[in-house]
Write a protein that holds these residues in place. Sequence first.
Motif, PDB file in Angstrom:
ATOM      1  N   ASP A 123       0.830  -1.214   0.000  1.00  0.00           N
ATOM      2  CA  ASP A 123       0.000   0.000   0.000  1.00  0.00           C
ATOM      3  C   ASP A 123       0.866   1.266   0.000  1.00  0.00           C
ATOM      4  OD1 ASP A 123      -2.271   1.568   0.077  1.00  0.00           O
ATOM      5  OD2 ASP A 123      -2.580   1.367   2.231  1.00  0.00           O
ATOM      6  N   VAL A 124       1.769   1.351  -0.959  1.00  0.00           N
ATOM      7  CA  VAL A 124       2.702   2.478  -1.041  1.00  0.00           C
ATOM      8  C   VAL A 124       1.991   3.718  -1.587  1.00  0.00           C
ATOM      9  CG1 VAL A 124       4.840   3.311  -2.096  1.00  0.00           C
ATOM     10  CG2 VAL A 124       4.643   0.907  -1.385  1.00  0.00           C
ATOM     11  N   SER A 125       2.246   4.879  -0.959  1.00  0.00           N
ATOM     12  CA  SER A 125       1.718   6.147  -1.457  1.00  0.00           C
ATOM     13  C   SER A 125       2.788   7.220  -1.363  1.00  0.00           C
ATOM     14  CB  SER A 125       0.465   6.570  -0.683  1.00  0.00           C
ATOM     15  OG  SER A 125       0.787   6.905   0.655  1.00  0.00           O
ATOM     16  N   MET A 126       2.667   8.212  -2.227  1.00  0.00           N
ATOM     17  CA  MET A 126       3.654   9.284  -2.276  1.00  0.00           C
ATOM     18  C   MET A 126       2.972  10.632  -2.143  1.00  0.00           C
ATOM     19  SD  MET A 126       6.022   7.839  -5.405  1.00  0.00           S
ATOM     20  CE  MET A 126       6.614   6.145  -5.378  1.00  0.00           C
ATOM     21  N   GLY A 127       3.614  11.538  -1.442  1.00  0.00           N
ATOM     22  CA  GLY A 127       3.080  12.880  -1.286  1.00  0.00           C
ATOM     23  C   GLY A 127       1.964  12.958  -0.255  1.00  0.00           C
ATOM     24  N   ILE A 128       1.475  14.181  -0.040  1.00  0.00           N
ATOM     25  CA  ILE A 128       0.347  14.426   0.851  1.00  0.00           C
ATOM     26  C   ILE A 128      -0.902  14.514  -0.016  1.00  0.00           C
ATOM     27  CG2 ILE A 128      -0.668  16.002   2.543  1.00  0.00           C
ATOM     28  CD1 ILE A 128       2.178  17.025   3.115  1.00  0.00           C
ATOM     29  N   PRO A 129      -1.830  13.574   0.115  1.00  0.00           N
ATOM     30  CA  PRO A 129      -3.031  13.609  -0.724  1.00  0.00           C
ATOM     31  C   PRO A 129      -3.762  14.945  -0.632  1.00  0.00           C
ATOM     32  CG  PRO A 129      -2.891  11.534   0.474  1.00  0.00           C
ATOM     33  CD  PRO A 129      -1.820  12.418   1.031  1.00  0.00           C
TER      34      PRO A 129
END
Length: 260
Positions: free
Chosen positions: A75-81
């Motif tokens: 569940d990799v995510s990048m940045g601030i949504p």
Amino acid sequence: MKIVTWNVNSLKVRLPHVLDWLNIHQPDALCLQELKLEDQNFPRAEIEAAGYRAVFSGQKTYNGVAILSREPAQDVSMGIPGYADEQKRVLAATLDGVRIVCVYVPNGQSVDSDKYQYKLQWLEALTAWLKDELTRHPKLALLGDYNIAPEDRDVHDPKTWEGQVLCSAPEREAFRKLLQIGLHDSFRLFPQADGAFTWWDYRMNAFRRKLGLRIDHILLSDALAPDCTSCSVDIEPRKLERPSDHAPVTAEISHAKESY
């Protein structure tokens, strides 16, 4: 579970230090900041040869974050949504049931600069996102270079630094707001020696003179903090030839996966 944060101030330059440190200390997760390289230049082969997998978000010359781990990241995510920002400063992934968030907080340059205002706005956006993230991931660890010394005891000379960037009242208030959403400074969960710092300027022989600040932190959620058994700074890499100006910070958490 052993988790670590380290601003390496150029992974290309500091890769031998990182590989040696991994071999000696064998962390479960190592969060890196200031990679200062584009994704196509990330040393994936060298990291994998050391027994680690990597997820990363880089850019040329500045910023860049990575999470190195023994197990595959989920569940990799990048940045601030929802927060538009071209700078690569945030990377999140789940490891063994723990949400690991790696951040490189803006420096702010000086309190009268536009970059300082950007820093405060960025921190506000980070805090709002993490408040929601904690509802989805009660076991959460926020690791990184915050570019904030939370209290006077985190500064070698509080009077000299009073009101300056890294130590100003609005920045410290932003740090407190992070704690208020349900996070705990793992370093302060335990008795610590005076003069425990994580960053020393390259100039003025600052490291040898112990002129440092504690600006690299591991914050743990309400659900994780009780399982933290230690938190420490390793100053040995700062003694090496061509070191990063930061030292790694390590927190150990017992039975993180089993209690999830």
